[in-house]
Design a protein around this motif. Sequence first.
Motif, PDB file in Angstrom:
ATOM      1  N   ARG A 191       0.810  -1.453  -0.370  1.00 54.17           N
ATOM      2  CA  ARG A 191       0.261  -0.054  -0.284  1.00 54.17           C
ATOM      3  C   ARG A 191       0.971   0.933   0.150  1.00 54.17           C
ATOM      4  O   ARG A 191       0.799   2.558  -0.555  1.00 54.17           O
ATOM      5  CB  ARG A 191      -0.583  -0.194   1.131  1.00 54.17           C
ATOM      6  CG  ARG A 191      -2.234  -1.456   0.998  1.00 54.17           C
ATOM      7  CD  ARG A 191      -2.922  -0.617   2.085  1.00 54.17           C
ATOM      8  NE  ARG A 191      -4.098  -1.579   2.170  1.00 54.17           N
ATOM      9  CZ  ARG A 191      -5.618  -1.773   2.806  1.00 54.17           C
ATOM     10  NH1 ARG A 191      -5.800  -0.284   3.089  1.00 54.17           N
ATOM     11  NH2 ARG A 191      -5.743  -1.926   1.828  1.00 54.17           N
ATOM     12  N   ARG A 194       2.287   1.683  -3.377  1.00 55.64           N
ATOM     13  CA  ARG A 194       1.521   2.272  -4.671  1.00 55.64           C
ATOM     14  C   ARG A 194       0.335   4.155  -4.043  1.00 55.64           C
ATOM     15  O   ARG A 194       0.117   4.439  -5.328  1.00 55.64           O
ATOM     16  CB  ARG A 194       0.145   1.476  -4.795  1.00 55.64           C
ATOM     17  CG  ARG A 194       0.883   0.001  -4.962  1.00 55.64           C
ATOM     18  CD  ARG A 194      -0.692  -1.203  -5.506  1.00 55.64           C
ATOM     19  NE  ARG A 194      -1.682  -0.731  -6.558  1.00 55.64           N
ATOM     20  CZ  ARG A 194      -1.567  -1.355  -6.926  1.00 55.64           C
ATOM     21  NH1 ARG A 194      -1.172  -2.717  -7.958  1.00 55.64           N
ATOM     22  NH2 ARG A 194      -2.552  -1.319  -8.042  1.00 55.64           N
ATOM     23  N   LYS A 197       2.461   6.498  -5.458  1.00 54.72           N
ATOM     24  CA  LYS A 197       2.787   6.582  -7.208  1.00 54.72           C
ATOM     25  C   LYS A 197       3.013   7.704  -7.394  1.00 54.72           C
ATOM     26  O   LYS A 197       2.021   8.792  -7.637  1.00 54.72           O
ATOM     27  CB  LYS A 197       1.561   6.223  -7.328  1.00 54.72           C
ATOM     28  CG  LYS A 197       1.207   6.083  -9.767  1.00 54.72           C
ATOM     29  CD  LYS A 197      -0.636   5.133 -10.026  1.00 54.72           C
ATOM     30  CE  LYS A 197      -0.122   5.044 -11.590  1.00 54.72           C
ATOM     31  NZ  LYS A 197      -1.723   5.239 -12.013  1.00 54.72           N
ATOM     32  N   THR A 204       3.383   1.256 -10.361  1.00 58.24           N
ATOM     33  CA  THR A 204       3.089   0.576  -8.744  1.00 58.24           C
ATOM     34  C   THR A 204       1.630  -0.443  -9.729  1.00 58.24           C
ATOM     35  O   THR A 204       1.421  -0.537  -8.654  1.00 58.24           O
ATOM     36  CB  THR A 204       2.638   1.637  -8.305  1.00 58.24           C
ATOM     37  OG1 THR A 204       2.399   2.439  -8.839  1.00 58.24           O
ATOM     38  CG2 THR A 204       4.123   2.710  -7.701  1.00 58.24           C
ATOM     39  N   ASP A 205       1.619  -0.022 -10.647  1.00 62.11           N
ATOM     40  CA  ASP A 205       0.902  -0.967 -11.679  1.00 62.11           C
ATOM     41  C   ASP A 205       1.572  -2.433 -11.609  1.00 62.11           C
ATOM     42  O   ASP A 205       1.051  -2.760 -12.433  1.00 62.11           O
ATOM     43  CB  ASP A 205      -0.221  -0.554 -12.531  1.00 62.11           C
ATOM     44  CG  ASP A 205      -1.106   0.355 -11.837  1.00 62.11           C
ATOM     45  OD1 ASP A 205      -2.006   0.403 -10.991  1.00 62.11           O
ATOM     46  OD2 ASP A 205      -0.871   1.487 -12.767  1.00 62.11           O
TER      47      ASP A 205
END
Length: 515
Positions: A191, A194, A197, A204-205
């Motif tokens: 988390r 992400r 980002k 981050t995907d």
Amino acid sequence: MGIGAGAGVAAVGGLALNAHAASGGTTSPATSELGSLAFAPDAHTELTTTVMDTAGTEHSVTYHFWKAITYVAKPVDEKYQSLNVSVPVKIDGTAVDASNAPILFANSVGGYMPSSVADATGIGGSSGGPTGGGGAGGGGAGALSTNQLLALAAGYVVVEPGARGRTLKNSAGEYYGVAPAAIVDLKAAVRYVRANKGRIPGNTDRIVSAGTSAGGALSSLLGASGDSPLYASHLKEIGAADASDAVFATGAWCPITDLEHADGSYEWNWGTNATSAGTAVDQAVSKELRAQFAEYQASLKLKGLSGFGTLTARNYDEYLVRQYLEPSATTFLAALSDSARTTYLAANTFITWKNGKASFTWADFLTHVGARKKNVPSFDASDLSTGENNEFGAGTTLARHFTAYGQKNDTTGLTNKRLDSDIPELLRLMNPMYHLVDKPNPGRGKHWWIRLGAMDSDTSLTVSANLAAAAHRLGDDVSHLYYWDQGHGANTDPGDFIAWIAKVTGYKAGRKAAK
């Protein structure tokens, strides 16, 4: 597969690296939105390391290193709830841009023990579990340090998270790293990445989780349980970022998982093998546990890969031999010189080598492996002596049973013959099979790289095979094989893993000399 050097261009695992890959147009969240969880892009040290590729060629990699970033707002123990970030900026003197590169999220947990990055002086320096077998599955860091270095040399971003573990105890004698602390921490670390980002380098995907042994179990759990609401209260309690905890792909080596069914699957696999002392385990107990496995396997209704059909306790030996073991032996033997192959086959006459393929029986394979690593029951021990018993401890209680069989057959003097009421929920939180079979999770990662040594009797060969079959049934992309004559923690194709990351993430980049 390794790095092939050329004039101004290099490739790692078949990957070309470009200094000007697209950034993906990501934007950074405002620092005020993230508060203490805002990644500081400039707070790094520049380091240089030498990476040897799988072809034996050395490469100089300069990278930016962020050390021991606390990834939760309300940490229980910052020493473990922190992560390191490594981002390549120059490879063999050539500038690279990793702003849109895949992110290898490599945990170093072994044995469900604590893992810390606080004392690391560079990439691959996290301290995790033991490097050998035993307990809840040793072999924390060995395979992964290779993965991390090769990923860095491929131009990928590498994130190394720490996590609480089962042996941590506070001044009041309370165990604060037992289940589900490790998976909650790793989810919080995802988390954090992400949520940042556009601030933290990398895509981050396209996070690819990796772990070995208990770390492999946690990696597979990360992949299976992405964004599951079951963890919400635990994540809120430690101040995890308000972001997705889903990962894109999963790498799991010898995952010590599916713990509530591990005793039965272990006996089905290794029950007739003698211990290292040359004695047989209690066959009455082994038989009871094998019966449990048969019932469990039937309940899964999983079909084998390659159109095998429904997997049962009666045909699983045939499936393992046909789908995994004979192909593994064939690959191993085909790679040998003619003289070396002749010598190996002379020493292992149970193998028939014909038309370039190996064949043998399950019974002969078990004899080939030899002594089993663990006693019976192997995971939920009657005397509460295993690392897994400790993993399910609570409060000031060091260890608890987590199966009805273990509780019923306890030898420590427990009067309660029923499992503690919180155990079923903890098992759901700790088992990827729950998220793949019981309640298929739409937020799971759809790509799986699963590896196991064929001679690894720290676990049952069915555990990773069931994991692969469950993911395959959901339509996921699965790469699963066993390493012939390898034991716990083996990683004999790391270059292929690095190339696989590029393939499944769709990362196509090159590299050219800096101006």
